[in-house]
Motif scaffolding. Structure first.
Motif, PDB file in Angstrom:
ATOM      1  N   PHE A  12      -9.350  -5.174   4.388  1.00 13.65           N
ATOM      2  CA  PHE A  12      -8.755  -6.179   3.669  1.00 13.65           C
ATOM      3  C   PHE A  12      -7.480  -5.915   3.002  1.00 13.65           C
ATOM      4  CE2 PHE A  12      -8.310  -7.582  -1.019  1.00 13.65           C
ATOM      5  CZ  PHE A  12      -8.492  -9.042  -0.662  1.00 13.65           C
ATOM      6  N   PHE A  13      -7.179  -4.591   2.708  1.00 14.41           N
ATOM      7  CA  PHE A  13      -5.881  -4.477   2.195  1.00 14.41           C
ATOM      8  C   PHE A  13      -4.579  -4.138   3.046  1.00 14.41           C
ATOM      9  CE2 PHE A  13      -8.417  -2.776  -1.560  1.00 14.41           C
ATOM     10  CZ  PHE A  13      -8.042  -3.650  -2.483  1.00 14.41           C
ATOM     11  N   THR A  14      -5.111  -3.990   4.270  1.00 12.60           N
ATOM     12  CA  THR A  14      -4.050  -3.939   5.348  1.00 12.60           C
ATOM     13  C   THR A  14      -3.759  -5.302   5.642  1.00 12.60           C
ATOM     14  OG1 THR A  14      -5.300  -1.684   6.471  1.00 12.60           O
ATOM     15  CG2 THR A  14      -3.784  -3.272   7.679  1.00 12.60           C
ATOM     16  N   LEU A  15      -4.594  -6.302   5.654  1.00 13.96           N
ATOM     17  CA  LEU A  15      -4.409  -7.706   6.140  1.00 13.96           C
ATOM     18  C   LEU A  15      -3.344  -8.234   4.735  1.00 13.96           C
ATOM     19  CD1 LEU A  15      -7.444  -9.024   7.650  1.00 13.96           C
ATOM     20  CD2 LEU A  15      -5.281  -8.531   8.783  1.00 13.96           C
ATOM     21  N   LEU A  16      -4.043  -7.641   3.762  1.00  8.41           N
ATOM     22  CA  LEU A  16      -3.368  -8.288   2.494  1.00  8.41           C
ATOM     23  C   LEU A  16      -1.724  -7.981   2.618  1.00  8.41           C
ATOM     24  CD1 LEU A  16      -3.630 -10.041  -0.094  1.00  8.41           C
ATOM     25  CD2 LEU A  16      -4.443  -7.943  -1.091  1.00  8.41           C
ATOM     26  N   ALA A  17      -1.624  -6.454   2.765  1.00  8.30           N
ATOM     27  CA  ALA A  17      -0.367  -5.791   2.629  1.00  8.30           C
ATOM     28  C   ALA A  17       0.623  -6.758   4.048  1.00  8.30           C
ATOM     29  CB  ALA A  17      -0.229  -4.423   3.126  1.00  8.30           C
ATOM     30  N   CYS A  18       0.022  -6.927   4.905  1.00  6.26           N
ATOM     31  CA  CYS A  18       0.767  -7.761   6.026  1.00  6.26           C
ATOM     32  C   CYS A  18       1.106  -8.970   5.734  1.00  6.26           C
ATOM     33  CB  CYS A  18      -0.228  -7.497   7.503  1.00  6.26           C
ATOM     34  SG  CYS A  18      -0.209  -5.873   8.226  1.00  6.26           S
ATOM     35  N   ALA A  19       0.100  -9.749   5.483  1.00  6.49           N
ATOM     36  CA  ALA A  19       0.333 -10.942   4.725  1.00  6.49           C
ATOM     37  C   ALA A  19       1.427 -11.174   3.688  1.00  6.49           C
ATOM     38  CB  ALA A  19      -0.942 -11.896   4.145  1.00  6.49           C
ATOM     39  N   TYR A  20       1.468  -9.947   2.722  1.00  2.00           N
ATOM     40  CA  TYR A  20       2.429 -10.010   1.680  1.00  2.00           C
ATOM     41  C   TYR A  20       3.767 -10.004   2.241  1.00  2.00           C
ATOM     42  CZ  TYR A  20       4.891  -9.064  -2.656  1.00  2.00           C
ATOM     43  OH  TYR A  20       5.835  -8.929  -3.605  1.00  2.00           O
ATOM     44  N   PHE A  21       3.784  -8.796   3.418  1.00  2.00           N
ATOM     45  CA  PHE A  21       5.283  -8.769   4.296  1.00  2.00           C
ATOM     46  C   PHE A  21       5.540  -9.918   4.747  1.00  2.00           C
ATOM     47  CE2 PHE A  21       7.266  -7.683   8.015  1.00  2.00           C
ATOM     48  CZ  PHE A  21       8.426  -7.125   7.620  1.00  2.00           C
ATOM     49  N   CYS A  22       4.902 -10.662   5.358  1.00  2.00           N
ATOM     50  CA  CYS A  22       5.140 -12.012   5.933  1.00  2.00           C
ATOM     51  C   CYS A  22       5.560 -13.032   4.861  1.00  2.00           C
ATOM     52  CB  CYS A  22       3.970 -12.508   6.740  1.00  2.00           C
ATOM     53  SG  CYS A  22       3.793 -11.695   8.277  1.00  2.00           S
TER      54      CYS A  22
ATOM     55  N   THR B 141      13.239  -4.557  -6.568  1.00  2.00           N
ATOM     56  CA  THR B 141      12.265  -3.759  -6.992  1.00  2.00           C
ATOM     57  C   THR B 141      10.900  -4.004  -7.144  1.00  2.00           C
ATOM     58  OG1 THR B 141      14.232  -2.504  -7.997  1.00  2.00           O
ATOM     59  CG2 THR B 141      12.012  -1.564  -8.788  1.00  2.00           C
ATOM     60  N   VAL B 142      10.698  -5.029  -7.893  1.00  2.00           N
ATOM     61  CA  VAL B 142       9.262  -5.524  -8.296  1.00  2.00           C
ATOM     62  C   VAL B 142       8.573  -6.075  -6.699  1.00  2.00           C
ATOM     63  CG1 VAL B 142       7.670  -7.223  -9.333  1.00  2.00           C
ATOM     64  CG2 VAL B 142       9.520  -6.003 -10.608  1.00  2.00           C
ATOM     65  N   THR B 143       9.218  -6.968  -6.078  1.00  2.00           N
ATOM     66  CA  THR B 143       8.715  -7.427  -4.994  1.00  2.00           C
ATOM     67  C   THR B 143       8.404  -6.369  -4.083  1.00  2.00           C
ATOM     68  OG1 THR B 143      10.682  -8.189  -4.021  1.00  2.00           O
ATOM     69  CG2 THR B 143       9.418  -9.641  -5.079  1.00  2.00           C
ATOM     70  N   SER B 144       9.205  -5.286  -3.878  1.00  2.00           N
ATOM     71  CA  SER B 144       8.987  -4.339  -3.029  1.00  2.00           C
ATOM     72  C   SER B 144       8.030  -3.187  -3.567  1.00  2.00           C
ATOM     73  CB  SER B 144      10.426  -3.536  -2.516  1.00  2.00           C
ATOM     74  OG  SER B 144      11.110  -4.521  -1.880  1.00  2.00           O
ATOM     75  N   GLY B 145       8.037  -3.209  -4.711  1.00  4.26           N
ATOM     76  CA  GLY B 145       6.828  -2.220  -5.250  1.00  4.26           C
ATOM     77  C   GLY B 145       5.607  -2.696  -4.989  1.00  4.26           C
ATOM     78  N   ILE B 146       5.339  -4.021  -5.054  1.00  5.99           N
ATOM     79  CA  ILE B 146       4.106  -4.531  -4.833  1.00  5.99           C
ATOM     80  C   ILE B 146       3.674  -4.276  -3.338  1.00  5.99           C
ATOM     81  CG2 ILE B 146       2.856  -6.640  -4.472  1.00  5.99           C
ATOM     82  CD1 ILE B 146       4.325  -7.876  -6.925  1.00  5.99           C
ATOM     83  N   LEU B 147       4.346  -4.450  -2.254  1.00  8.89           N
ATOM     84  CA  LEU B 147       4.341  -3.992  -1.092  1.00  8.89           C
ATOM     85  C   LEU B 147       4.095  -2.395  -0.771  1.00  8.89           C
ATOM     86  CD1 LEU B 147       4.414  -4.817   1.928  1.00  8.89           C
ATOM     87  CD2 LEU B 147       7.020  -4.287   2.244  1.00  8.89           C
ATOM     88  N   GLY B 148       4.601  -1.968  -1.844  1.00  9.09           N
ATOM     89  CA  GLY B 148       4.558  -0.284  -1.562  1.00  9.09           C
ATOM     90  C   GLY B 148       2.984  -0.065  -2.109  1.00  9.09           C
ATOM     91  N   VAL B 149       2.431  -0.608  -3.015  1.00  6.19           N
ATOM     92  CA  VAL B 149       1.236  -0.534  -3.503  1.00  6.19           C
ATOM     93  C   VAL B 149       0.070  -1.169  -2.696  1.00  6.19           C
ATOM     94  CG1 VAL B 149      -0.541  -1.482  -5.583  1.00  6.19           C
ATOM     95  CG2 VAL B 149       1.486  -0.615  -6.224  1.00  6.19           C
ATOM     96  N   LEU B 150       0.219  -2.171  -2.104  1.00  6.61           N
ATOM     97  CA  LEU B 150      -0.658  -2.759  -1.110  1.00  6.61           C
ATOM     98  C   LEU B 150      -0.645  -1.851  -0.114  1.00  6.61           C
ATOM     99  CD1 LEU B 150       0.222  -6.573  -1.417  1.00  6.61           C
ATOM    100  CD2 LEU B 150      -1.727  -5.457  -2.080  1.00  6.61           C
ATOM    101  N   THR B 151       0.419  -1.268   0.458  1.00  4.98           N
ATOM    102  CA  THR B 151       0.605  -0.273   1.578  1.00  4.98           C
ATOM    103  C   THR B 151      -0.283   0.915   1.272  1.00  4.98           C
ATOM    104  OG1 THR B 151       2.585  -1.064   2.238  1.00  4.98           O
ATOM    105  CG2 THR B 151       1.841   0.893   3.264  1.00  4.98           C
TER     106      THR B 151
END
Length: 182
Positions: free
Chosen positions: A32-42, A91-101
């Motif tokens: 779930f979190f892998t798909l969520l991190a990929c979807a957020y990156f897209c 910083t914030v948008t990439s921080g969210i990507l870091g947490v999801l990853t």
């Protein structure tokens, strides 16, 4: 010998019941979190690459790359308030990507897995950030650069660090009779 066989059987039963407990199996959460991190990156790519008008001429691309390499921090134009706003957003948008990853690879869940999973997570978020900035650099109506790249890298790595600090840890199972056997 009797005590040893009893101990092995008792330990085997405890291990089997803990392993088959559905509350300890979190594999669906990983997917779930892998798909969520990929979807957020897209989603970040969709947002930061609008209107998708990329340069296609190899000479233009070479000129842009040479210009970036000669002066990587030329993307800063304008007032300090605008720089602060852009840096905070990156910083914030990439921080969210870091947490999801970090959530996707269960970073920090087990103390011995940090040595393996932290470099993997850091490389993944770094490549994702580089790809976003490269897309902005090649986008005709946008300008990518060193300031945004550094802020995005800082945010992504800070997100990984935040998850390491606040991640729920998996408790190790201790059988009540283990203390009695010692």
């Amino acid at each position: 010998t009797l005590r040893m066989s009893l101990t092995i059987e008792e330990h085997f039963c405890c291990t089997s019941s803990a392993a088959s407990d559905p509350s300890t199996n979190d594999l669906p959460n990983v997917w779930f979190f892998t798909l969520l991190a990929c979807a957020y990156f897209c989603l970040l790519c969709l947002i930061f690459w609008q209107p998708f008008d990329f340069r296609r001429d190899p000479r233009d691309i070479q000129n842009i790359i040479n210009k970036f390499l000669s002066n990587p921090f030329s993307d800063y134009r304008g007032a300090n308030r605008k720089l602060l706003s852009n840096a905070l957003r990156a910083t914030v948008t990439s921080g969210i990507l870091g947490v999801l990853t970090a959530m996707a690879i269960r970073l920090g869940r087990h103390a011995n897995s940090i040595k393996v999973s932290l470099p993997i997570a850091a490389v993944f978020v770094s490549l994702a950030v580089l790809l976003i900035e490269l897309g902005q650099l090649l986008e005709m109506s946008r300008s990518g650069g060193g300031v945004d790249l550094l802020m995005r890298l800082f945010g992504a790595w800070a997100g990984l660090g935040l998850w390491l600090v606040w991640a729920p840890r998996k408790q190790s199972f201790v059988h009540p009779s283990d203390d009695q056997l010692r």
